[in-house]
Motif scaffolding. Sequence first.
Motif, PDB file in Angstrom:
ATOM      1  N   ALA A 112      33.482  20.733  69.660  1.00 30.91           N
ATOM      2  CA  ALA A 112      34.519  21.677  70.084  1.00 30.91           C
ATOM      3  C   ALA A 112      33.932  23.068  70.297  1.00 30.91           C
ATOM      4  O   ALA A 112      34.289  23.767  71.258  1.00 30.91           O
ATOM      5  CB  ALA A 112      35.639  21.731  69.046  1.00 30.91           C
ATOM      6  N   ILE A 113      33.015  23.491  69.413  1.00 37.68           N
ATOM      7  CA  ILE A 113      32.384  24.807  69.543  1.00 37.68           C
ATOM      8  C   ILE A 113      31.589  24.899  70.838  1.00 37.68           C
ATOM      9  O   ILE A 113      31.723  25.859  71.621  1.00 37.68           O
ATOM     10  CB  ILE A 113      31.464  25.097  68.339  1.00 37.68           C
ATOM     11  CG1 ILE A 113      32.293  25.283  67.070  1.00 37.68           C
ATOM     12  CG2 ILE A 113      30.609  26.340  68.593  1.00 37.68           C
ATOM     13  CD1 ILE A 113      31.455  25.388  65.806  1.00 37.68           C
ATOM     14  N   ILE A 114      30.739  23.897  71.092  1.00 37.22           N
ATOM     15  CA  ILE A 114      29.895  23.920  72.290  1.00 37.22           C
ATOM     16  C   ILE A 114      30.743  23.843  73.549  1.00 37.22           C
ATOM     17  O   ILE A 114      30.493  24.546  74.540  1.00 37.22           O
ATOM     18  CB  ILE A 114      28.874  22.768  72.251  1.00 37.22           C
ATOM     19  CG1 ILE A 114      27.902  22.974  71.077  1.00 37.22           C
ATOM     20  CG2 ILE A 114      28.112  22.679  73.555  1.00 37.22           C
ATOM     21  CD1 ILE A 114      26.911  21.846  70.889  1.00 37.22           C
ATOM     22  N   THR A 115      31.781  22.992  73.533  1.00 38.51           N
ATOM     23  CA  THR A 115      32.663  22.873  74.696  1.00 38.51           C
ATOM     24  C   THR A 115      33.387  24.188  74.971  1.00 38.51           C
ATOM     25  O   THR A 115      33.520  24.614  76.126  1.00 38.51           O
ATOM     26  CB  THR A 115      33.685  21.745  74.478  1.00 38.51           C
ATOM     27  OG1 THR A 115      32.984  20.514  74.239  1.00 38.51           O
ATOM     28  CG2 THR A 115      34.577  21.571  75.696  1.00 38.51           C
ATOM     29  N   ALA A 116      33.842  24.846  73.911  1.00 40.58           N
ATOM     30  CA  ALA A 116      34.503  26.142  74.070  1.00 40.58           C
ATOM     31  C   ALA A 116      33.541  27.174  74.633  1.00 40.58           C
ATOM     32  O   ALA A 116      33.892  27.968  75.520  1.00 40.58           O
ATOM     33  CB  ALA A 116      35.061  26.608  72.731  1.00 40.58           C
ATOM     34  N   VAL A 118      30.894  26.692  76.528  1.00 42.64           N
ATOM     35  CA  VAL A 118      30.632  26.423  77.938  1.00 42.64           C
ATOM     36  C   VAL A 118      31.837  26.805  78.786  1.00 42.64           C
ATOM     37  O   VAL A 118      31.695  27.351  79.894  1.00 42.64           O
ATOM     38  CB  VAL A 118      30.265  24.935  78.138  1.00 42.64           C
ATOM     39  CG1 VAL A 118      30.102  24.624  79.611  1.00 42.64           C
ATOM     40  CG2 VAL A 118      28.988  24.595  77.387  1.00 42.64           C
ATOM     41  N   ALA A 119      33.039  26.532  78.280  1.00 43.36           N
ATOM     42  CA  ALA A 119      34.254  26.890  79.012  1.00 43.36           C
ATOM     43  C   ALA A 119      34.375  28.400  79.184  1.00 43.36           C
ATOM     44  O   ALA A 119      34.773  28.893  80.242  1.00 43.36           O
ATOM     45  CB  ALA A 119      35.487  26.349  78.292  1.00 43.36           C
ATOM     46  N   VAL A 120      34.024  29.146  78.139  1.00 45.03           N
ATOM     47  CA  VAL A 120      34.040  30.610  78.228  1.00 45.03           C
ATOM     48  C   VAL A 120      33.001  31.088  79.241  1.00 45.03           C
ATOM     49  O   VAL A 120      33.233  32.052  79.984  1.00 45.03           O
ATOM     50  CB  VAL A 120      33.786  31.245  76.846  1.00 45.03           C
ATOM     51  CG1 VAL A 120      33.535  32.742  76.966  1.00 45.03           C
ATOM     52  CG2 VAL A 120      34.982  30.993  75.935  1.00 45.03           C
ATOM     53  N   SER A 121      31.866  30.424  79.288  1.00 45.54           N
ATOM     54  CA  SER A 121      30.846  30.768  80.275  1.00 45.54           C
ATOM     55  C   SER A 121      31.387  30.551  81.687  1.00 45.54           C
ATOM     56  O   SER A 121      31.189  31.388  82.578  1.00 45.54           O
ATOM     57  CB  SER A 121      29.591  29.918  80.057  1.00 45.54           C
ATOM     58  OG  SER A 121      28.569  30.274  80.953  1.00 45.54           O
ATOM     59  N   PHE A 122      32.088  29.433  81.891  1.00 45.13           N
ATOM     60  CA  PHE A 122      32.739  29.192  83.177  1.00 45.13           C
ATOM     61  C   PHE A 122      33.733  30.314  83.474  1.00 45.13           C
ATOM     62  O   PHE A 122      33.785  30.837  84.595  1.00 45.13           O
ATOM     63  CB  PHE A 122      33.477  27.848  83.159  1.00 45.13           C
ATOM     64  CG  PHE A 122      34.324  27.599  84.389  1.00 45.13           C
ATOM     65  CD1 PHE A 122      33.800  26.965  85.495  1.00 45.13           C
ATOM     66  CD2 PHE A 122      35.659  28.005  84.432  1.00 45.13           C
ATOM     67  CE1 PHE A 122      34.570  26.756  86.640  1.00 45.13           C
ATOM     68  CE2 PHE A 122      36.440  27.793  85.558  1.00 45.13           C
ATOM     69  CZ  PHE A 122      35.887  27.164  86.662  1.00 45.13           C
ATOM     70  N   GLY A 123      34.521  30.690  82.459  1.00 43.72           N
ATOM     71  CA  GLY A 123      35.498  31.752  82.634  1.00 43.72           C
ATOM     72  C   GLY A 123      34.871  33.064  83.040  1.00 43.72           C
ATOM     73  O   GLY A 123      35.424  33.801  83.866  1.00 43.72           O
ATOM     74  N   GLY A 302      31.309  17.559  77.775  1.00 48.74           N
ATOM     75  CA  GLY A 302      31.493  17.896  76.378  1.00 48.74           C
ATOM     76  C   GLY A 302      32.717  17.247  75.761  1.00 48.74           C
ATOM     77  O   GLY A 302      32.721  16.886  74.577  1.00 48.74           O
ATOM     78  N   LEU A 303      33.764  17.070  76.559  1.00 45.77           N
ATOM     79  CA  LEU A 303      34.988  16.438  76.064  1.00 45.77           C
ATOM     80  C   LEU A 303      34.885  14.907  76.046  1.00 45.77           C
ATOM     81  O   LEU A 303      35.602  14.243  75.295  1.00 45.77           O
ATOM     82  CB  LEU A 303      36.185  16.848  76.932  1.00 45.77           C
ATOM     83  CG  LEU A 303      36.616  18.319  76.830  1.00 45.77           C
ATOM     84  CD1 LEU A 303      37.683  18.626  77.884  1.00 45.77           C
ATOM     85  CD2 LEU A 303      37.148  18.639  75.448  1.00 45.77           C
ATOM     86  N   TYR A 304      33.990  14.362  76.862  1.00 46.58           N
ATOM     87  CA  TYR A 304      33.916  12.911  77.021  1.00 46.58           C
ATOM     88  C   TYR A 304      33.701  12.148  75.706  1.00 46.58           C
ATOM     89  O   TYR A 304      34.359  11.122  75.467  1.00 46.58           O
ATOM     90  CB  TYR A 304      32.803  12.557  78.019  1.00 46.58           C
ATOM     91  CG  TYR A 304      32.596  11.082  78.200  1.00 46.58           C
ATOM     92  CD1 TYR A 304      33.471  10.321  78.981  1.00 46.58           C
ATOM     93  CD2 TYR A 304      31.549  10.416  77.565  1.00 46.58           C
ATOM     94  CE1 TYR A 304      33.294   8.960  79.141  1.00 46.58           C
ATOM     95  CE2 TYR A 304      31.362   9.058  77.721  1.00 46.58           C
ATOM     96  CZ  TYR A 304      32.239   8.332  78.503  1.00 46.58           C
ATOM     97  OH  TYR A 304      32.058   6.981  78.647  1.00 46.58           O
ATOM     98  N   PRO A 305      32.809  12.586  74.784  1.00 45.62           N
ATOM     99  CA  PRO A 305      32.574  11.793  73.559  1.00 45.62           C
ATOM    100  C   PRO A 305      33.737  11.806  72.584  1.00 45.62           C
ATOM    101  O   PRO A 305      33.764  10.980  71.665  1.00 45.62           O
ATOM    102  CB  PRO A 305      31.347  12.475  72.924  1.00 45.62           C
ATOM    103  CG  PRO A 305      30.782  13.354  73.966  1.00 45.62           C
ATOM    104  CD  PRO A 305      31.895  13.746  74.855  1.00 45.62           C
ATOM    105  N   LEU A 344      41.603  27.317  71.133  1.00 41.87           N
ATOM    106  CA  LEU A 344      41.815  28.339  70.099  1.00 41.87           C
ATOM    107  C   LEU A 344      40.548  29.171  69.885  1.00 41.87           C
ATOM    108  O   LEU A 344      40.619  30.402  69.749  1.00 41.87           O
ATOM    109  CB  LEU A 344      42.236  27.671  68.789  1.00 41.87           C
ATOM    110  CG  LEU A 344      43.636  27.037  68.787  1.00 41.87           C
ATOM    111  CD1 LEU A 344      43.878  26.287  67.477  1.00 41.87           C
ATOM    112  CD2 LEU A 344      44.712  28.102  68.997  1.00 41.87           C
ATOM    113  N   MET A 345      39.384  28.508  69.882  1.00 40.39           N
ATOM    114  CA  MET A 345      38.137  29.241  69.701  1.00 40.39           C
ATOM    115  C   MET A 345      37.830  30.117  70.907  1.00 40.39           C
ATOM    116  O   MET A 345      37.332  31.242  70.763  1.00 40.39           O
ATOM    117  CB  MET A 345      36.989  28.262  69.438  1.00 40.39           C
ATOM    118  CG  MET A 345      37.020  27.669  68.032  1.00 40.39           C
ATOM    119  SD  MET A 345      35.559  26.678  67.644  1.00 40.39           S
ATOM    120  CE  MET A 345      35.881  25.217  68.618  1.00 40.39           C
ATOM    121  N   ALA A 346      38.113  29.617  72.106  1.00 35.43           N
ATOM    122  CA  ALA A 346      37.872  30.401  73.307  1.00 35.43           C
ATOM    123  C   ALA A 346      38.718  31.668  73.322  1.00 35.43           C
ATOM    124  O   ALA A 346      38.299  32.707  73.841  1.00 35.43           O
ATOM    125  CB  ALA A 346      38.177  29.562  74.547  1.00 35.43           C
TER     126      ALA A 346
END
Length: 445
Positions: A112-116, A118-123, A302-305, A344-346
């Motif tokens: 969840a941390i890593i996915t968040a 990466v999502a923030v990086s996209f943002g 990141g969400l796949y697993p 929530l973390m993002a």
Amino acid sequence: MSEARTQSPSATGPEKKKAGALTVRQAAFIGVGSMVGAGIFALLGAAGEVAGAAVWISFLLAGTVAALQGYSFARLGARYPAGGGFVEYVVRGWGDGHLTGVIAWMLIAVNAIITAMVAVSFGSYASAAVSDGAGWTTAFAVLILLVMAGLNVLGSQAVARAQTVVVVVVVGILTVFSVATIANLNVDLLAFSGYPSFRQVVSSVALTFFAFLGFGVITFTSKDLAEPRRQLPRAVYLALAIATVVYVAVAIGVFGTLTVEQVIASGGTALAVAAEPVLGSAGYWLMSITALFATAGATNSGLYPATGLADQMAASRQFPPVMGHRVGGRASMGIVLTTTAAILMAIFLDLNAIASIGSAVALIVFTLVTFGHMRIRRETGARLSVLVLANLATIVVLVAFAATTLVNEPATTITLVALLALSVVLDLVWKSRRPAMTDAGQRTR
């Protein structure tokens, strides 16, 4: 023989072709999409501070370490194909006790941390593309998380199709970038005489290895492969080969175009700055588009697993049964929990301060998986010498990481300890109740 060491139906008997199964290429692309994400854009400056212009050697060494662990994972996956990915390998090697449960809870949190992150990086990239400020960063981060969660709910084929597009675009653009920059590089900038000591280059592997962490995601595709025993190893090796070639070529192109000082000063825009001398102003936008595709693909992977991990651990009673349920009959609790936590973390956390936690946990888990593999190597046919070499290499990276990163990032250390404590508590609380339950709700010993 313990429950964890008994053979599951998926690990024995003839394998049957599955309708809608993933191909080797699709499984590999899920891994490539997870690896070639925000890392290549953010790592060059940080790695350059340690390894100078020898970053390409650092990536090559990191790829070698990943390949050694990939051998271990591929052998385990071929013998024990399961939706729980490498968590299943922990169970096989160490049994179904507290160690496996703690690792599983830690992986849910770290994913969840890593996915968040990466999502923030996209943002950040998306916000910069539509406005001068960063006011839209969180909104775009939440949006990409929801979109990619929706794709994962639709199933592995939707994830695979999206990743195929992402990987083709990202690898294609990075190939154009690499060819253009290498064709015009300044050889003097890459002269061996300007490289730091080999010890410093090895120390930087702790940073560049972060770019390879995503290969573990491929192990979760076992449940979606028609013949996992044959296809999973091929997917792992193919993904690692693609990622290593891309990383080395990009590093040579960047450090052969810019000085080390310029790369460090450029930070996350180093690729864009390096592209401008040979591709003009279009180079900046080309790299921005690449970053958007790469971070979107990394969020998707990141969400796949999450689904396979939660389902497998609930089925083996490492997690409460609710973790294996479906919300609305479609969305797995793993996806719902991971996406909610990432959102929530993002919104509320400074993810840059704790992003390194992914490296620390992954290095520990990889080492434990391969130590467990040594105990059952006769069942997988793996060579002990390769497994020993894999763990020695990973331990060196882990020690270097602790010396160069954890010491200088107290927030990461505190988060790691807190995450470990929370995982232990969750495992103890659940397993203190688990002996009084069976699938039928009756008492057992």
